[in-house]
Design an enzyme around this catalytic site. Sequence first.
Site, PDB file in Angstrom:
ATOM      1  N   ASN A 206      -3.815   6.928   1.221  1.00 16.25           N
ATOM      2  CA  ASN A 206      -3.720   5.546   1.709  1.00 16.25           C
ATOM      3  C   ASN A 206      -3.873   5.543   3.229  1.00 16.25           C
ATOM      4  O   ASN A 206      -4.053   6.593   3.841  1.00 16.25           O
ATOM      5  CB  ASN A 206      -2.389   4.922   1.262  1.00 16.25           C
ATOM      6  CG  ASN A 206      -1.213   5.739   1.745  1.00 16.25           C
ATOM      7  OD1 ASN A 206      -0.992   5.882   2.937  1.00 16.25           O
ATOM      8  ND2 ASN A 206      -0.460   6.322   0.813  1.00 16.25           N
ATOM      9  N   PRO A 301       7.157  11.339  -8.617  1.00 18.23           N
ATOM     10  CA  PRO A 301       8.591  11.009  -8.566  1.00 18.23           C
ATOM     11  C   PRO A 301       8.851   9.964  -7.487  1.00 18.23           C
ATOM     12  O   PRO A 301       8.164   9.944  -6.461  1.00 18.23           O
ATOM     13  CB  PRO A 301       9.248  12.344  -8.182  1.00 18.23           C
ATOM     14  CG  PRO A 301       8.155  13.182  -7.621  1.00 18.23           C
ATOM     15  CD  PRO A 301       6.881  12.726  -8.246  1.00 18.23           C
ATOM     16  N   LYS A 334      13.792  -3.755  -4.574  1.00 18.33           N
ATOM     17  CA  LYS A 334      13.716  -2.314  -4.265  1.00 18.33           C
ATOM     18  C   LYS A 334      15.040  -1.827  -3.689  1.00 18.33           C
ATOM     19  O   LYS A 334      15.506  -0.728  -4.012  1.00 18.33           O
ATOM     20  CB  LYS A 334      12.591  -2.037  -3.252  1.00 18.33           C
ATOM     21  CG  LYS A 334      11.223  -1.935  -3.901  1.00 18.33           C
ATOM     22  CD  LYS A 334      10.114  -1.650  -2.913  1.00 18.33           C
ATOM     23  CE  LYS A 334       8.774  -1.875  -3.620  1.00 18.33           C
ATOM     24  NZ  LYS A 334       7.634  -1.888  -2.719  1.00 18.33           N
TER      25      LYS A 334
END
Length: 393
Positions: A206, A301, A334
């Site tokens: 990214n 993960p 989150k």
Amino acid sequence: MEKNIVLGITGGIAVYKMVEVASRLTKENFEVYVIMTEAATKFVSPLTLQAITHNPVETDLFTPPQTYDVKHISLADRADLVLIAPATANFIGKMARGIADDLLSTIILATGAPVMVAPAMNKNMYNNPIVQDNLNYLKEKGFTIINPASGYLACGEQGQGRLPEPPVLVEHIEKQLTSDDFEGKKILITAGPTREPLDPVRFISNYSSGKMGYALARAASFRGANVNLISGPTDLPPPLGVNIVRVETGLEMEKEVNKVASDCDIIIMVAAVADFRPEARKNKIKKTGQESLQITLNSNPDILAKRGANKSEDQLLVGFAAESQQLEDNALKKMERKKLDMIIANKINVSGTGFNSDHNQVTIYTPNMKEQIPKMNKRALADVLLDKIYNLD
Ligand code: PMT
């Protein structure tokens, strides 16, 4: 308030680097006063440094001062910090013995400001026990010694004796002038992207540059913290005083985070970890004329969520949220799911902020407050965020 830096320049080939040091400090709004020994003026003209700092360059104890001040006393009093660079073996010897026979050596004895010394000389001179004894003695007396770098020396040899590069010297000055409110704290910061290999020559990644995470690591280290920075691939130099571990993939990042996390007081996850990784292929994917290619992606993960699940009572856990829509809603979810003490949310579709930019605009959420921070450069933002984290403690 602007700080006054006295740059004491003694005669060595590295004097030319001090032009850039003076220029960088002036651009960062320090008031810079240069004092050169007579030998230093043989390498670079005082006029050059005068033009850069917009202040008269002093070389002589006995020329009449421009104002009615005793020159060495007024400069010594005005200084917030004195940096002697390059410091020759001769000048180090003079400082260690308390000799005051020119303007610069007189100021060293008269000032109450911290004095930093950056030796630069031939490697054998640097390693000479007399020079080493003098440096140790200065250290004992409270001077800060900036170790010389290793590499190619002007005498043609290789070894330790080079004056560190100007950005490094400026970082030393900034660190010395910053308050130590994070002294004794161990902080783990992650930064940058991860790279998830598709095959031996391709990867998924990214646009994270690492700038936000490195700015936080730098600011925390300057404020006295013991900082472990776990960084994905970036072009950035490691911030001064930070322990850096470089990784490529999300799995590697998780492994390195797990090694140190339980020992840290504060964990700040800035890294843009890839949520998925392709199934590993040993050989380069070949173009065989097919219209499309299927790639299987497996979940990486969630490093932060795992830390949240294992966090101790007195550990602070801070995450970032990169959102293109429903910033608040997603950030709050989150924070709750990953059991965070704070989440810093940035919109990633605002031009000139976020990924790969020098600036960022964020909203800070904790379980009981929300604060919008205006757009600012990532270095300034790092200090604002650390102030908020400090107040959580
Ligand atoms: O590096 P720069 O160019 O300076 O850009 C800075 C930034 C935009 C990358 C930074 O400000 C930022 O937003 N970082 C978080 C990016 C991200 O991955 O956000 P997320 O919403 O997908 O993840 C939420 C949190 O979980 C993050 O703290 C992330 O580090 C963490 N995470 C995410 C996925 C994963 N597998 N493991 C994680 O630990």
